[in-house]
Design a protein around this motif. Structure first.
Motif, PDB file in Angstrom:
ATOM      1  N   GLY A  42       0.757  -1.005   0.305  1.00  0.00           N
ATOM      2  CA  GLY A  42       0.332  -0.155  -0.137  1.00  0.00           C
ATOM      3  C   GLY A  42       0.572   1.292   0.339  1.00  0.00           C
ATOM      4  N   THR A  43      -0.136   2.503   0.002  1.00  0.00           N
ATOM      5  CA  THR A  43       0.974   3.758   0.426  1.00  0.00           C
ATOM      6  C   THR A  43       0.632   4.400   1.683  1.00  0.00           C
ATOM      7  N   ILE A  44       1.834   5.093   1.810  1.00  0.00           N
ATOM      8  CA  ILE A  44       2.263   6.215   3.728  1.00  0.00           C
ATOM      9  C   ILE A  44       1.213   7.504   2.567  1.00  0.00           C
ATOM     10  N   ILE A  45       0.680   7.644   4.196  1.00  0.00           N
ATOM     11  CA  ILE A  45      -0.214   8.412   4.206  1.00  0.00           C
ATOM     12  C   ILE A  45       0.385   9.768   4.221  1.00  0.00           C
ATOM     13  N   PRO A  46       1.002  11.173   3.179  1.00  0.00           N
ATOM     14  CA  PRO A  46       1.228  12.277   4.357  1.00  0.00           C
ATOM     15  C   PRO A  46       0.404  12.632   5.388  1.00  0.00           C
ATOM     16  N   GLY A  47       1.118  12.973   6.585  1.00  0.00           N
ATOM     17  CA  GLY A  47       1.005  14.009   7.426  1.00  0.00           C
ATOM     18  C   GLY A  47       1.315  13.646   9.357  1.00  0.00           C
ATOM     19  N   GLY A  48       2.395  12.746   8.720  1.00  0.00           N
ATOM     20  CA  GLY A  48       2.464  11.933   9.933  1.00  0.00           C
ATOM     21  C   GLY A  48       4.524  12.698  10.153  1.00  0.00           C
ATOM     22  N   ALA A  49       4.617  12.315  11.022  1.00  0.00           N
ATOM     23  CA  ALA A  49       5.914  12.846  11.621  1.00  0.00           C
ATOM     24  C   ALA A  49       7.056  12.072  12.202  1.00  0.00           C
ATOM     25  N   ASP A  50       7.943  12.526  12.529  1.00  0.00           N
ATOM     26  CA  ASP A  50       8.896  11.768  13.510  1.00  0.00           C
ATOM     27  C   ASP A  50       9.483  12.788  14.494  1.00  0.00           C
ATOM     28  N   TRP A  51       9.560  12.748  16.062  1.00  0.00           N
ATOM     29  CA  TRP A  51       9.028  13.674  16.526  1.00  0.00           C
ATOM     30  C   TRP A  51      10.705  13.173  17.097  1.00  0.00           C
ATOM     31  N   ASN A  52      12.215  13.857  16.272  1.00  0.00           N
ATOM     32  CA  ASN A  52      13.420  12.988  16.249  1.00  0.00           C
ATOM     33  C   ASN A  52      14.418  14.295  17.431  1.00  0.00           C
ATOM     34  N   THR A  53      14.519  13.474  18.697  1.00  0.00           N
ATOM     35  CA  THR A  53      15.389  14.244  19.980  1.00  0.00           C
ATOM     36  C   THR A  53      17.227  14.020  19.325  1.00  0.00           C
ATOM     37  N   GLN A  54      18.040  14.761  19.210  1.00  0.00           N
ATOM     38  CA  GLN A  54      19.196  14.900  19.426  1.00  0.00           C
ATOM     39  C   GLN A  54      19.117  14.705  20.897  1.00  0.00           C
ATOM     40  N   VAL A  55      19.967  13.273  21.234  1.00  0.00           N
ATOM     41  CA  VAL A  55      20.259  13.540  22.415  1.00  0.00           C
ATOM     42  C   VAL A  55      22.404  13.502  23.096  1.00  0.00           C
ATOM     43  N   ASP A  56      22.941  13.875  22.290  1.00  0.00           N
ATOM     44  CA  ASP A  56      23.688  14.052  22.048  1.00  0.00           C
ATOM     45  C   ASP A  56      24.724  14.253  20.530  1.00  0.00           C
ATOM     46  N   PRO A  57      26.009  14.790  20.243  1.00  0.00           N
ATOM     47  CA  PRO A  57      26.334  14.541  18.916  1.00  0.00           C
ATOM     48  C   PRO A  57      25.936  13.156  18.164  1.00  0.00           C
ATOM     49  N   TYR A  58      25.834  12.079  18.244  1.00  0.00           N
ATOM     50  CA  TYR A  58      25.877  11.016  17.530  1.00  0.00           C
ATOM     51  C   TYR A  58      24.920  10.204  18.149  1.00  0.00           C
ATOM     52  N   ILE A  59      23.916  10.608  18.491  1.00  0.00           N
ATOM     53  CA  ILE A  59      22.635   9.677  19.399  1.00  0.00           C
ATOM     54  C   ILE A  59      21.445  10.272  19.078  1.00  0.00           C
ATOM     55  N   SER A  60      20.389   9.444  18.375  1.00  0.00           N
ATOM     56  CA  SER A  60      18.614   9.784  18.445  1.00  0.00           C
ATOM     57  C   SER A  60      18.166   9.316  18.753  1.00  0.00           C
ATOM     58  N   HIS A  61      17.052  10.196  19.577  1.00  0.00           N
ATOM     59  CA  HIS A  61      16.050   9.081  19.783  1.00  0.00           C
ATOM     60  C   HIS A  61      14.869   9.550  19.068  1.00  0.00           C
ATOM     61  N   ALA A  62      14.193   8.201  17.737  1.00  0.00           N
ATOM     62  CA  ALA A  62      13.487   8.506  16.760  1.00  0.00           C
ATOM     63  C   ALA A  62      11.974   8.103  17.909  1.00  0.00           C
ATOM     64  N   PHE A  63      10.408   8.963  17.200  1.00  0.00           N
ATOM     65  CA  PHE A  63       9.767   8.485  17.588  1.00  0.00           C
ATOM     66  C   PHE A  63       8.629   9.092  16.539  1.00  0.00           C
ATOM     67  N   ALA A  64       8.334   8.294  15.634  1.00  0.00           N
ATOM     68  CA  ALA A  64       7.557   8.172  14.353  1.00  0.00           C
ATOM     69  C   ALA A  64       5.688   7.734  14.768  1.00  0.00           C
ATOM     70  N   LYS A  65       4.719   8.343  14.023  1.00  0.00           N
ATOM     71  CA  LYS A  65       3.696   7.975  14.576  1.00  0.00           C
ATOM     72  C   LYS A  65       2.718   8.801  12.632  1.00  0.00           C
ATOM     73  N   TYR A  66       2.594   7.758  12.023  1.00  0.00           N
ATOM     74  CA  TYR A  66       1.760   8.109  10.415  1.00  0.00           C
ATOM     75  C   TYR A  66       1.306   6.773  10.735  1.00  0.00           C
ATOM     76  N   VAL A  67      -0.163   7.360   9.468  1.00  0.00           N
ATOM     77  CA  VAL A  67      -0.895   6.096   9.282  1.00  0.00           C
ATOM     78  C   VAL A  67      -0.391   5.783   7.993  1.00  0.00           C
TER      79      VAL A  67
END
Length: 133
Positions: A42-67
């Protein structure tokens, strides 16, 4: 990892930098479309996002929500979370969760546990292979 469920090819838009939140530098990365294929397609519906937090120069926490929407028109909510460590080679492991109507052909997605393998591709594409756990 056991069975391959599907692979998402997620198209991302330009980042919106929120800034330092005290937990790290928050960047909201819009999800503007894409496709998925495998056991279901199927397809990925536009409108979601990844709330991505860079916690140090090398590491980020990804949290994506979409349909996503299957070829037969069923909508499925996706939440996918993981740690991206730029010092390590991709793919990065994530923990996707799905919400589907309980009377849907795809309700089994809500009941399983899954592992994602995330790889950042070129041109704003993120590839995520989903496997049953």
């Amino acid at each position: 990892m056991e069975e391959h469920i599907f692979t998402l090819e997620v198209k991302c838009g330009p980042w919106m930098v929120v800034g330092d939140t005290g937990e790290g530098s928050l960047r909201v990365i819009p999800i503007i479309g894409g496709t998925f294929s495998g056991k279901i397609n199927g397809t990925i519906i536009p409108g979601g996002a990844d709330w991505n937090t860079q916690v140090d120069p090398y590491i980020s926490h990804a949290f994506a929500k979409y349909v996503i929407q299957t070829e037969d028109g069923t909508y499925i909510s996706v939440e996918n979370e993981g740690i991206i460590d730029d010092r390590k080679a991709a793919p990065f492991l994530t923990h996707p969760k799905f919400q589907v109507a309980k009377d849907s052909t795809y309700s089994w997605l809500s009941e399983g546990e899954y592992i994602g393998q995330l790889t950042c591709m070129e041109d704003g594409i993120v590839q995520i292979a989903i496997f049953s756990n």
